[in-house]
Write a protein that holds these residues in place. Sequence first.
Motif, short mmCIF file in Angstrom:
data_model
loop_
_atom_site.label_atom_id
_atom_site.label_comp_id
_atom_site.label_asym_id
_atom_site.label_seq_id
_atom_site.Cartn_x
_atom_site.Cartn_y
_atom_site.Cartn_z
N MET A 148 4.99 8.89 -8.27
CA MET A 148 6.32 9.47 -8.09
C MET A 148 7.34 8.44 -7.60
O MET A 148 8.53 8.75 -7.52
N GLY A 149 6.90 7.26 -7.24
CA GLY A 149 7.81 6.24 -6.76
C GLY A 149 8.03 6.25 -5.27
O GLY A 149 8.94 5.57 -4.77
N TYR A 150 7.20 6.97 -4.53
CA TYR A 150 7.35 7.02 -3.08
C TYR A 150 6.59 5.89 -2.38
O TYR A 150 6.68 5.74 -1.17
N ILE A 151 5.81 5.15 -3.14
CA ILE A 151 5.12 3.98 -2.63
C ILE A 151 5.40 2.81 -3.57
O ILE A 151 5.25 2.95 -4.79
N ASP A 152 5.82 1.68 -3.02
CA ASP A 152 6.02 0.48 -3.83
C ASP A 152 4.67 -0.18 -4.12
O ASP A 152 3.70 -0.02 -3.37
N ASP A 153 4.65 -0.99 -5.18
CA ASP A 153 3.43 -1.75 -5.49
C ASP A 153 3.02 -2.63 -4.31
O ASP A 153 1.83 -2.86 -4.08
N SER A 154 4.02 -3.12 -3.58
CA SER A 154 3.73 -4.01 -2.45
C SER A 154 2.98 -3.29 -1.33
O SER A 154 2.42 -3.94 -0.44
N GLN A 155 2.97 -1.94 -1.36
CA GLN A 155 2.28 -1.17 -0.32
C GLN A 155 0.86 -0.82 -0.71
O GLN A 155 0.17 -0.09 -0.01
N ILE A 156 0.41 -1.35 -1.85
CA ILE A 156 -0.96 -1.14 -2.29
C ILE A 156 -1.65 -2.49 -2.34
O ILE A 156 -1.18 -3.41 -3.02
N LYS A 157 -2.73 -2.61 -1.65
CA LYS A 157 -3.45 -3.89 -1.55
C LYS A 157 -4.58 -3.91 -2.56
O LYS A 157 -5.51 -3.09 -2.49
N GLN A 158 -4.50 -4.84 -3.52
CA GLN A 158 -5.61 -5.03 -4.45
C GLN A 158 -6.56 -6.05 -3.84
O GLN A 158 -6.18 -7.16 -3.53
N VAL A 159 -7.81 -5.65 -3.69
CA VAL A 159 -8.81 -6.47 -2.99
C VAL A 159 -9.84 -6.98 -3.99
O VAL A 159 -10.38 -6.23 -4.80
N TRP A 160 -10.11 -8.30 -3.92
CA TRP A 160 -11.10 -8.91 -4.80
C TRP A 160 -12.35 -9.34 -4.03
O TRP A 160 -13.43 -9.38 -4.61
N GLN A 161 -12.19 -9.69 -2.75
CA GLN A 161 -13.30 -10.16 -1.94
C GLN A 161 -13.28 -9.43 -0.60
O GLN A 161 -12.46 -8.55 -0.38
N SER A 162 -14.19 -9.78 0.28
CA SER A 162 -14.24 -9.14 1.60
C SER A 162 -12.92 -9.37 2.34
O SER A 162 -12.34 -10.46 2.29
N GLU A 163 -12.45 -8.32 3.04
CA GLU A 163 -11.14 -8.41 3.68
C GLU A 163 -10.99 -7.30 4.72
O GLU A 163 -11.65 -6.25 4.61
#
Length: 879
Positions: free
Chosen positions: A232-247
């Motif tokens: 819906m556009g209430y969250i920006d892409d920058s607010q979603i963390k794409q994780v590839w390794q341990s973090e």
Amino acid sequence: MSPQSQLRNRLILIFAAVFGFVSIGLAPAYAVDERVIDVVEVTWAGAPAPAGDAKKVASVIDTEVNADWKKYTTMFGDTKDRTVSFKTGKVLETQITLVSKMACIGFASSEFMRSIRPEAYSRLGITDYSERYLVVVAPKAGCVWSGRAQLGGAKSKSGTLILHDSASSFVITHELGHNFGLGHSNFLRCDNAAYDGPWGETCKGVEYGGTIDVMGNIDTTSPLNTYHQWRMGYIDDSQIKQVWQSEVINLAPSDFANGIKAVFIRDGRAAYWIEYRRKTDGVGYKPGLAIYRLDPPPISAIVSPNPEDAEAAEFGSVLGTDVWMLNLDTYQYKDSRSVGGSMTALTAKTYSGNVSFSAVASETGAVVTITKKADTTPPPVPNVIPVAQWSSPNMVILGPGGEDADTAIVGFEGQIDGVVQTLKASDIDGWLPTYLSPFIAPKTFYLRDLPEGTYSFAMRSIDIVGNKSDWSTSQKVVIDRADPVVTNDFVLTGAAANELSLTWKGATDAGSGICQVNVVDEDGLVIQSSSVKNAPVIKVAAGATVTGLAQVFDCLGNGKAGDLSVTGKLVAGDKSSKTGKWSPAGAAYGTGAIKCVGKCTASLTISGKNDVLMGTGAATVSVGNKTVATVADSKVAKLRIGATIDVGPSKKVVRVTGSNFVLIGLSSFTTTLGSLKDLDRAPAISDPSLSDEKQIKLAKFGFRASDFSQEWTVLPMGRGTTLEDPSLDLCNGVYLSEKERVERRQVAATKEGSTFAFLSSEVVRYSSAAAAAAAQKELVKVLAQCQSEKGYKDPTGALVPYEFKTLTNIPAGVMGESNRVFVYTNIDSGVRGRTLLGFYQFNGDMFTGLYVMNTEGFSDAQVAKWLKVAATMASRLKG
């Protein structure tokens, strides 16, 4: 509990939550985007009264629905004006009486949704309803659903909702979610009690069962899941963390405006979306992580109350609207009446065991530790397409199968004559998010990025953690960046059956050579095409002119384009006045060529400059009593230009005299070529449906990509490779023959800025020739009724007017009258007005439909052109 009591309780909870967070400096914003919902009610003969009338539904909208959507679109700490509220607009006091009971599924249901909206607004007296929602209250019709809505998008501000024997605020609120582009919150349920697993016999996708928010199947006021918030556009892409390794990640609660709101992680072919849910009043789950799968189940692994779900097409790889919630705790779901427990937890692990999650939770967030098994596996060897298939500078030269199984490819290296160098990794042009790559376009490699020259070439891939694949098989490549050289130089190379064949000697390329020439008309239809390497041929009928945009491409796709006009004249030998003994010259020379046995004369009347087309033998050419040319003897049995003569602008008789010779005829042609511009060949568009053997066979009959210039896209329509949609829907008739269809393919031709409202071809295989014949007869009957009644009545009883026109000059080559139905009609008027050319043709057990629709009407020349295309379709139908 009454709706009013429910509302009061909900508002108390909302205000209590607001008060609590104001005290810690997290006051919500309440600026309102107020939207209007109009309400109408439908009925039909013998229908019972609905569960709630239009006035009751309007009241529910103004209270409960409005309060719910305010809450869903208000994020704590938000400084932006994004709250959405709803209010009732107009309520139609008189029921709309349908001509028959409302349909629940299929095309009839879609047709009802399409037709009810303009009819309702006509009765409401509203002309501009582009930013208004419509709720249609319907009585019990035997549908399994309580509500149905059109799927919109994040920015849409209108939609149509159907309530089936319901006045539930939850149903309305849920369906409005669909208008915002939201899918369902579903459930992943495993029979072995595991909370995660591969889709299949053990783990199923339960439709609506992920009742964590309103897009499930339970009335709840808990926040929308963050996936829906993102859509819906209430969250920006920058607010979603794409994780590839341990973090380790600090995750904000799902109902907060700021901070990292969600985590996305892949585990092989499974994709996970993780959010943190804090404890709020009125929800049954514990504070903790909520995890959703984004990779969809196969249709065979879906549990749904909707019968059509079992027959739906498989999900593609493109990112969908639905999510499937994992049960991390004690959650149970059988149906909407049997729900309980919490689906959240502070620890979890993916079914492969490669990824684990743990969280330390608080009122304002969770510290999430993600532990991922180290990726030490190299990517697969890149699937480099064979050099012979390289045809466009902008094409990807990597085929499928080179994707990294666990992370992502981020770079490439090449061996150029054995020397290793870094290659440019590019985002895929026109990339659409997929469930494995929702945010970042995967990397690929384009032909345009190879260095120019001739060399041996191999490449390898590098994944995000630095693993490198083995080298691909080395290939010899010739990379040519230069455009073709194109001049107005044509040579006659063939003449037969009243047609000239001209080789375009002026189309050359010193690098990879010429591989494709098209001539396209003003609409982008290909009217001539030649793929003869370095010898493209243009054909023109005698007395006719070929006019269009010529597109000349070399074998790597470098191109030039310019306006071309070719006019041809031919007087075939058999059209002459003859003395002596003559006979047909045979297949080597084509139709119209004649052979003289003994001494003969052939006289032909021409004007202007002409070529004397000969085969074997010798002859003299005279005008009046004067010999103007002598044709040398030849023993080679092929077309040659024996002489070129010019008799001036007035017609004169030319005599060809000789013994034992072949005369093909006299011909002339003129060509003009306009200014040229650069035009690289576009990459071929992949059609995944052509991996199916049945679709490959059907594709031979209808539109093909090669029928259009490269600006067009020709691909199957949604559900176009299934039997879900009707084929014979002319005038909304009843076609019992639809049940006899066994295979179907409908494609649409589209391009940006097209003047066509709809351009499509359809191919159907019926169970038998008799079934196809029955379909044709049904079509004839429906058309006759539609012509008689000047239209048809839609489900609301309103007449959809048709103004039929007569088609004249039907070309040879189309199917006979007993095997076709041709339609030319204006449909409706005003903003809904459109003109249809429909060409329905049958042969044996096969049917092809050609549908051309626009809003401006067609000129006589345009009608004639599409009739010629119908003849082409008939030719393909006949095989």
